[in-house]
Enzyme design. Structure first.
Site, short mmCIF file in Angstrom:
data_model
loop_
_atom_site.label_atom_id
_atom_site.label_comp_id
_atom_site.label_asym_id
_atom_site.label_seq_id
_atom_site.Cartn_x
_atom_site.Cartn_y
_atom_site.Cartn_z
N HIS A 189 1.35 -8.09 -4.03
CA HIS A 189 1.20 -6.73 -3.52
C HIS A 189 2.03 -5.77 -4.37
O HIS A 189 2.97 -6.16 -5.07
CB HIS A 189 1.67 -6.66 -2.06
CG HIS A 189 0.81 -7.46 -1.14
ND1 HIS A 189 -0.43 -7.04 -0.73
CD2 HIS A 189 1.02 -8.66 -0.54
CE1 HIS A 189 -0.96 -7.94 0.08
NE2 HIS A 189 -0.11 -8.95 0.20
N CYS A 222 -1.63 -3.65 -6.24
CA CYS A 222 -1.97 -2.27 -5.92
C CYS A 222 -1.00 -1.33 -6.64
O CYS A 222 0.18 -1.66 -6.80
CB CYS A 222 -1.87 -2.03 -4.42
SG CYS A 222 -3.04 -2.98 -3.45
#
Length: 467
Positions: free
Chosen positions: A180, A221
């Site tokens: 992430h 991300c």
């Protein structure tokens, strides 16, 4: 079974050299005993004799690789799956010596209680196991930002396999990070790696001549925010799954095991690499970037840093197998584009919970899942309210930024996010918050870090009192 050695941790199955050793031990021959010892040392150090015969980059240097799956938990299956796949590409297929590949992976997926195929990890529907044979150097609590940065600097390690990056001024370094991310930050299982800290380490590696050229592939991300100000004169190129203001995407939902098997961009670059194998010398970094960009529909892939020299180098200089294809070698299968059943990475956990709830026939489990889904649904709304409130209190304006801005003050970015993660919510346990954190990090463009942190702490403390 899982085989552990002082120098690392192997997936299922023993190394060939150990099997040879046990057979030879039945002979009382000093020469053979010496051979046993030599093979054992080669095995635990990650040497494979056939790998040593393959070519290394021109100029006398070697290829080094650092692979990181920065997450934990079953719903993040795809991160470790991607890294296991990459490990086999670089070592087993491309011939980079295993001693030159350093792997970080929590290792809580293959034997997870939710895994119906115990000891196996796959990276495609009905795919082959990619876990067996992976040597994990740092696992569990050793997968930390500090250990990762120390390895990049070649520091002496006292945890895990103790393997560290021993590259020098003639060597190529390939780094593949999967997890992430949010503006100016990459996730690790319990902590975070900030742009401010990564920048310092890259500067140090450059000044200490820890590499000739370095190539980063980052699946996360907002991954573009980690490199969009990268100095093009540092001999570093970074290829990211997303730009500075968007999520990356997960691909290939497997209903049988209830997880996404891979990340779209990661699957695409590995698929592209497999199409050129064994002729990797014929595709450049630029050509792979453009090919993968055209294959990735969900996010906007980006490339930063040195777009002159490294950009034109063959991918074989960083991924191995620096030789031409022979007539006897088979052609690669047709290209596949992994874009079906995709979802934005921050939404994967909720999708996983909802699908799990839909399959549950156990009332107790169903009730628990209902409560968990309700909690996260309410929390996602609450996070947006808190971030909007913080923004208004800091700026004195009702207007709230709706897009991520370039990070101009990495230290402020680190201080603000650290305060929010430690006192409000962590992106590891609440991954959906990464969609909204730009509202917080944008505040660093024009406001002091102390002012922002004070407002963050005030709002987080108030949240705790209401909880």
């Amino acid at each position: 079974a899982v085989v552990s050695t002082q120098s690392g941790h192997y997936g299922r199955g023993c190394n060939f050299y150990f099997l040879v050793s046990f057979a030879l031990l039945q002979k009382e021959d000093m020469f053979r005993i010496a051979l046993i010892a030599a093979c054992f040392l080669l095995a635990v150090q990650g040497y494979h004799l056939d790998e040593e015969l393959l070519q290394q980059p021109e100029g006398g240097g070697e290829i080094w690789a650092v692979l990181i799956a920065g997450s934990s938990n079953w719903f993040n299956y795809r991160h470790q799956s991607d890294v296991c796949h990459a490990y086999h590409l670089l070592t087993k297929k491309h011939g980079i010596p295993r001693r030159n590949v350093i792997t970080f992976m929590v290792n809580d997926i293959a034997f997870n209680g939710e895994n119906p195929n115990r000891g196996y990890i796959i990276n495609a529907l009905s795919g082959k196991d990619v876990y067996e044979g992976v040597m994990i150097d740092y696992m569990g609590i050793d997968v930390t930002p500090q250990n990762f940065l120390d390895v990049l600097l070649g520091k002496e390690m006292d945890v895990g396999s103790r393997k560290t990056l021993l590259s020098g001024p003639k060597d190529k370094v390939f780094v593949n990070f999967v997890d992430h991310g949010a503006p100016g930050v990459l996730g690790f299982p319990r902590d975070e790696l900030y742009l401010a800290d990564l920048t310092k380490v890259l500067d140090a590696m450059h000044s200490q001549q820890k590499y000739k050229q370095m190539l980063w592939y980052v699946e996360a991300c907002f991954s573009g925010s980690m490199f969009n100000t990268l100095d093009p004169n540092m001999n570093i190129t970074a290829h990211t799954a997303a730009n500075e203001s968007e999520s990356s995407w997960a691909c290939i939902w497997d209903d049988d095991i209830g997880v996404y098997l891979g990340d779209c961009w990661s699957l695409n670059w590995m698929n592209n690499t497999e199409q050129f194998f064994p002729n990797l010398v014929e595709e450049t970094v630029e050509q792979q970037y453009l090919a993968v960009k055209n294959m990735t529909f969900e996010s906007h892939t980006e490339i930063f840093g040195d777009l002159t020299l490294i950009y034109k180098e063959p991918i074989s200089f960083f991924m191995g197998h620096n030789r031409k294809k022979t007539e006897t070698e088979p052609l690669s299968p047709p290209a596949r584009i992994y874009s079906y059943q995709s979802i934005a990475t921050p939404d994967v956990m909720m999708y996983h919970l909802e699908r799990k709830r839909g399959r549950s026939n156990n009332k107790k489990e169903a009730d628990r899942l209902d409560q968990e889904i309700k909690y996260h649904t309410l929390t996602e709304g609450k996070v947006q309210e808190i971030l909007d409130q913080i923004s208004r209190q800091v700026t004195g304006s009702l207007a709230v930024s709706r897009y991520a801005q370039t990070i101009t003050d990495p230290e402020c970015n680190k201080g603000v996010l650290s305060a929010f993660f430690s006192q409000c919510y962590k992106m590891q346990t609440h991954p959906y918050i990464t969609k909204y954190l730009y509202r917080l990090t944008n505040l660093c463009n024009g406001n002091s870090v102390k002012k922002i942190v004070d407002v963050v702490l005030d709002n987080c403390n108030r949240l705790k009192m209401l909880s």
